[in-house]
Motif scaffolding. Structure first.
Motif, PDB file in Angstrom:
ATOM      1  N   ILE A   1       0.829  -1.207   0.000  1.00 32.46           N
ATOM      2  CA  ILE A   1       0.000   0.000   0.000  1.00 32.46           C
ATOM      3  C   ILE A   1       0.866   1.260   0.000  1.00 32.46           C
ATOM      4  N   TYR A   2       2.008   1.211   0.685  1.00 28.27           N
ATOM      5  CA  TYR A   2       2.932   2.359   0.608  1.00 28.27           C
ATOM      6  C   TYR A   2       3.403   2.544  -0.834  1.00 28.27           C
ATOM      7  N   LYS A   3       3.764   1.426  -1.486  1.00 29.83           N
ATOM      8  CA  LYS A   3       4.200   1.493  -2.880  1.00 29.83           C
ATOM      9  C   LYS A   3       3.078   2.019  -3.779  1.00 29.83           C
ATOM     10  N   TYR A   4       1.856   1.510  -3.566  1.00 30.87           N
ATOM     11  CA  TYR A   4       0.706   1.941  -4.364  1.00 30.87           C
ATOM     12  C   TYR A   4       0.456   3.436  -4.203  1.00 30.87           C
ATOM     13  N   ASN A   5       0.528   3.938  -2.986  1.00 31.61           N
ATOM     14  CA  ASN A   5       0.219   5.345  -2.720  1.00 31.61           C
ATOM     15  C   ASN A   5       1.303   6.299  -3.210  1.00 31.61           C
ATOM     16  N   PHE A   6       2.584   5.929  -3.006  1.00 33.63           N
ATOM     17  CA  PHE A   6       3.676   6.886  -3.195  1.00 33.63           C
ATOM     18  C   PHE A   6       4.609   6.605  -4.368  1.00 33.63           C
ATOM     19  N   LYS A   7       4.621   5.374  -4.890  1.00 27.50           N
ATOM     20  CA  LYS A   7       5.615   5.043  -5.908  1.00 27.50           C
ATOM     21  C   LYS A   7       5.022   4.520  -7.214  1.00 27.50           C
ATOM     22  N   ARG A   8       3.770   4.074  -7.196  1.00 30.78           N
ATOM     23  CA  ARG A   8       3.179   3.431  -8.375  1.00 30.78           C
ATOM     24  C   ARG A   8       2.422   4.449  -9.217  1.00 30.78           C
ATOM     25  N   PHE A   9       2.741   4.502 -10.523  1.00 34.39           N
ATOM     26  CA  PHE A   9       2.015   5.381 -11.428  1.00 34.39           C
ATOM     27  C   PHE A   9       0.605   4.843 -11.651  1.00 34.39           C
ATOM     28  N   HIS A  10      -0.357   5.767 -11.788  1.00 32.45           N
ATOM     29  CA  HIS A  10      -1.745   5.377 -11.988  1.00 32.45           C
ATOM     30  C   HIS A  10      -2.219   5.964 -13.311  1.00 32.45           C
ATOM     31  N   SER A  11      -2.642   5.098 -14.245  1.00 33.60           N
ATOM     32  CA  SER A  11      -2.982   5.567 -15.583  1.00 33.60           C
ATOM     33  C   SER A  11      -4.130   6.566 -15.589  1.00 33.60           C
TER      34      SER A  11
ATOM     35  N   LEU B   1      -4.700   8.803 -13.539  1.00 27.65           N
ATOM     36  CA  LEU B   1      -4.235  10.078 -12.994  1.00 27.65           C
ATOM     37  C   LEU B   1      -3.174  10.702 -13.899  1.00 27.65           C
ATOM     38  N   ASP B   2      -3.204  10.357 -15.179  1.00 28.23           N
ATOM     39  CA  ASP B   2      -2.180  10.816 -16.131  1.00 28.23           C
ATOM     40  C   ASP B   2      -0.791  10.393 -15.673  1.00 28.23           C
ATOM     41  N   TYR B   3      -0.714   9.173 -15.165  1.00 27.57           N
ATOM     42  CA  TYR B   3       0.540   8.551 -14.721  1.00 27.57           C
ATOM     43  C   TYR B   3       1.222   9.325 -13.592  1.00 27.57           C
ATOM     44  N   ARG B   4       0.390   9.870 -12.724  1.00 31.21           N
ATOM     45  CA  ARG B   4       0.899  10.418 -11.461  1.00 31.21           C
ATOM     46  C   ARG B   4       0.621   9.421 -10.348  1.00 31.21           C
ATOM     47  N   LYS B   5       1.077   9.755  -9.146  1.00 34.37           N
ATOM     48  CA  LYS B   5       0.975   8.828  -8.018  1.00 34.37           C
ATOM     49  C   LYS B   5      -0.129   9.283  -7.059  1.00 34.37           C
ATOM     50  N   PRO B   6      -0.951   8.337  -6.563  1.00 38.53           N
ATOM     51  CA  PRO B   6      -2.159   8.698  -5.814  1.00 38.53           C
ATOM     52  C   PRO B   6      -1.949   9.669  -4.656  1.00 38.53           C
ATOM     53  N   MET B   7      -0.995   9.403  -3.768  1.00 40.40           N
ATOM     54  CA  MET B   7      -0.860  10.268  -2.603  1.00 40.40           C
ATOM     55  C   MET B   7      -0.287  11.628  -2.966  1.00 40.40           C
TER      56      MET B   7
ATOM     57  N   ASN C   1      -2.129  17.372  -3.440  1.00 40.64           N
ATOM     58  CA  ASN C   1      -2.013  18.502  -4.367  1.00 40.64           C
ATOM     59  C   ASN C   1      -0.571  18.736  -4.799  1.00 40.64           C
ATOM     60  N   LEU C   2       0.084  17.642  -5.200  1.00 47.46           N
ATOM     61  CA  LEU C   2       1.445  17.664  -5.735  1.00 47.46           C
ATOM     62  C   LEU C   2       2.511  18.063  -4.712  1.00 47.46           C
ATOM     63  N   CYS C   3       2.167  18.040  -3.426  1.00 41.99           N
ATOM     64  CA  CYS C   3       3.170  18.312  -2.397  1.00 41.99           C
ATOM     65  C   CYS C   3       3.941  17.038  -2.087  1.00 41.99           C
ATOM     66  N   GLN C   4       5.066  17.171  -1.437  1.00 39.99           N
ATOM     67  CA  GLN C   4       5.856  15.997  -1.051  1.00 39.99           C
ATOM     68  C   GLN C   4       5.558  15.586   0.377  1.00 39.99           C
ATOM     69  N   TYR C   5       4.400  15.967   0.877  1.00 41.67           N
ATOM     70  CA  TYR C   5       3.984  15.606   2.238  1.00 41.67           C
ATOM     71  C   TYR C   5       3.784  14.104   2.316  1.00 41.67           C
ATOM     72  N   ARG C   6       4.479  13.444   3.217  1.00 42.48           N
ATOM     73  CA  ARG C   6       4.451  11.984   3.273  1.00 42.48           C
ATOM     74  C   ARG C   6       3.753  11.491   4.528  1.00 42.48           C
ATOM     75  N   VAL C   7       2.703  10.737   4.350  1.00 44.15           N
ATOM     76  CA  VAL C   7       2.024  10.061   5.450  1.00 44.15           C
ATOM     77  C   VAL C   7       1.934   8.599   5.085  1.00 44.15           C
ATOM     78  N   ILE C   8       2.567   7.720   5.855  1.00 38.33           N
ATOM     79  CA  ILE C   8       2.509   6.289   5.567  1.00 38.33           C
ATOM     80  C   ILE C   8       1.273   5.715   6.212  1.00 38.33           C
ATOM     81  N   PRO C   9       0.330   5.191   5.415  1.00 40.10           N
ATOM     82  CA  PRO C   9      -0.857   4.555   6.011  1.00 40.10           C
ATOM     83  C   PRO C   9      -0.440   3.440   6.947  1.00 40.10           C
ATOM     84  N   LYS C  10      -1.009   3.422   8.122  1.00 39.47           N
ATOM     85  CA  LYS C  10      -0.614   2.413   9.109  1.00 39.47           C
ATOM     86  C   LYS C  10      -1.753   1.452   9.371  1.00 39.47           C
ATOM     87  N   ILE C  11      -1.407   0.265   9.880  1.00 41.37           N
ATOM     88  CA  ILE C  11      -2.418  -0.692  10.293  1.00 41.37           C
ATOM     89  C   ILE C  11      -3.005  -0.226  11.615  1.00 41.37           C
TER      90      ILE C  11
END
Length: 400
Positions: free
Chosen positions: A365-375, A377-383, A388-398
Motif C-alpha cells: 500500500i505504501y508502494k501503491y500510494n507513493f511510488k506506483r504510477f496510476h494511468s 491520474l495521467d501517470y501520477r501517483k495517488p498520494m 495537491n502535488l506536495c511531497q507531504y508523506r504520510v505512511i498509512p498504518k495498520i
C-alpha cells in the motif's frame, strides 16, 4: 479445549477465546478449529464483548439506557400488574426481549445443567427448537478453505460473474459443489458481481438498519458505450469496503478507505473477523489524519449500515451514500483497488503467516500510494495527487 456435544462455554472461557481473537495472531478458522467452535459463534462473541467492554468501568451505567423504557412499561402495565402480579409482567417483558435475539445468542442463554428448568423448557421459553440447540456445525475444513480461495480468484478475475457463472467455473475446475453453496460462500467472502443489473445481494444486510440513497450519480459520465467516474477534487468523496484476503491455511479480512479523486488509500486494517468494528475503526483512523469528505459511500452490508458507523459519519456532518441494491459497480473505485492488490501482491506472495501478510500489505500500500504510477491520474501517483502535488508523506498504518 475439547468440546462435547451440548457443551456450553462459561463467560470466562468466552473472554479468553475473544482475547485470543483480538491478538490476531491466528485466523478465525484456526481459532474455530482449535476450540471446535463455528466462525459465526466467534464473530458473535467478539461483537458482544466489544459492545459491553465499557461496562467494566461503569457498571452502574449498564441499566441507564433502559430506565426510561422500564418506567414507561411500569406505567402502561400498572393495571395488568395488579391482576397478574409483577412476576408475570417481568416474564412477558423478558420474552419480548428474547425474540429480538439471534439464534446464537439465544442458544448461549440455555443452561444445560439447570436443576429446575429442563433444556426443553428453556428452549420453549426462548423460542427455539431442541434440534437447533443441539446442532453443532463442524469447523471449516481445509477443503472448504481451498474452495473459498478459488472462489475469490474467480470473482477477482471475472468481476462481472454472479454465483451461477462462478459455479460453472468451479465445476470446470473439478470441484463438486452446488449453486446454493457457492452463494453461501460468496456471502462469507463478501463477494457480489460488479454488474449494473439486479442480482441477489450476498453482502449481509441488517433489516433493522436504515439504507441511504446513492449520492454519486452526479460523478458518473458516459463516453460512447462505457461509463466512467470523475470526482474533481480530493476529500469530496471517500468510500469504504471490506474484502477477503487469503493466507496459507485460512483467511483474513481487509477493510480500507479510498479517496475517489486521487485513488489514494487513506486508511486500512487487517482483521480475522468482518464486523462493524472493523469498518468503524478504519473510518475513525482516516478522519484522524485527513480533512473530512463531503460524502462517504459504501455497500449496504451490516458493517456499514450499523449504528456505530452511521453515527460516526453524522457526528462529522458527512453525507451518507450507499450502493443501489445489487449494484457493487456503484463502489467501483475501491473494488478496482482490491483487484489490483490481489493480483499485484496477495496471489503472487501466497503468505504463510498473518505477520507476513500484514507486513507485505503494508509495504504494497505504501508502494501503491507513493511510488506506483496510476494511468487514470495521467501517470501520477495517488498520494501526490491527494496532497495537491506536495511531497507531504504520510505512511498509512495498520490500525491497532
Amino acid at each position: 479445549m475439547s468440546r462435547k456435544k451440548g457443551q456450553t462455554y462459561t463467560a470466562e472461557q468466552k473472554t479468553k477465546i475473544v482475547l485470543e481473537m483480538l491478538r490476531e495472531e491466528m485466523t478465525t478458522s484456526q481459532i474455530a478449529t482449535k476450540y471446535k467452535i463455528t466462525s459465526q459463534s466467534l464473530g458473535k462473541w467478539k461483537t458482544q464483548f466489544l459492545e459491553n467492554a465499557s461496562l467494566a468501568f461503569d457498571v452502574s451505567g449498564a441499566t441507564k439506557a433502559y430506565r426510561d423504557e422500564i418506567e414507561e412499561l411500569k406505567t402502561e402495565n400498572d393495571g395488568l400488574a395488579k391482576a397478574l402480579g409483577k412476576a408475570t409482567i417481568k416474564a412477558e417483558w423478558a420474552a419480548g426481549k428474547l425474540k429480538s435475539l439471534d439464534l446464537i445468542n439465544k442458544k448461549s442463554l440455555i443452561e444445560s445443567k439447570h436443576n429446575k428448568i429442563s433444556v426443553s423448557e428453556q428452549c420453549e421459553v426462548i423460542g427455539i427448537s431442541r434440534s437447533h440447540y443441539y446442532y453443532r456445525p463442524a469447523p471449516m475444513s481445509q477443503d472448504d478453505i481451498k474452495l473459498l480461495h478459488r472462489i475469490d480468484e474467480v470473482a477477482t478475475e471475472n468481476s462481472e460473474y454472479g454465483y451461477r457463472f462462478i459455479h460453472e467455473q468451479l465445476k470446470e475446475d473439478g470441484f463438486s459443489i452446488g449453486k446454493h453453496r457457492v452463494l453461501k460462500y460468496m456471502g462469507i467472502l463478501g463477494i457480489q458481481a460488479i454488474y449494473p443489473t439486479k442480482k441477489k445481494l450476498t453482502s449481509l444486510k441488517n433489516q433493522a438498519h436504515p439504507i441511504y440513497e446513492y449520492l454519486l450519480k452526479q460523478y458518473w459520465t458516459k463516453i460512447g458505450r462505457k461509463k466512467s467516474v470523475y470526482v474533481p477534487t480530493p476529500n469530496e468523496v471517500w468510500s469504504g469496503d471490506i474484502t477477503y484476503i487469503r493466507i496459507n491455511g485460512g483467511f483474513m479480512y481487509l477493510a480500507a478507505v479510498i479517496d475517489w479523486h486521487s485513488k489514494a488509500i487513506l486508511s486500512y486494517k487487517i482483521s480475522n473477523s468482518m464486523d462493524a468494528t472493523l469498518a468503524t475503526d478504519v473510518l475513525e483512523d482516516a478522519l484522524s489524519k485527513y480533512p473530512k469528505p463531503k460524502i462517504f459511500n459504501s455497500d449496504q452490508g451490516s458493517q456499514y449500515t450499523s449504528h456505530e458507523h452511521t453515527r460516526l459519519l453524522k457526528k462529522h456532518d458527512i453525507q451518507i451514500s450507499m450502493n443501489g441494491k445489487g449494484r457493487s459497480i456503484d463502489n467501483i473505485v475501491i473494488e478496482r483497488f482490491f483487484r489490483t492488490l490481489k493480483h499485484g501482491n496477495i496471489y503472487i506472495n501466497d503468505y504463510e503467516t498473518i505477520k507476513d501478510l500484514k507486513e507485505g500489505v503494508k509495504a504494497y500500500i505504501y508502494k501503491y500510494n507513493f511510488k506506483r504510477f496510476h494511468s487514470s491520474l495521467d501517470y501520477r501517483k495517488p498520494m501526490v495527487v491527494f496532497n495537491n502535488l506536495c511531497q507531504y508523506r504520510v505512511i498509512p498504518k495498520i490500525v491497532s
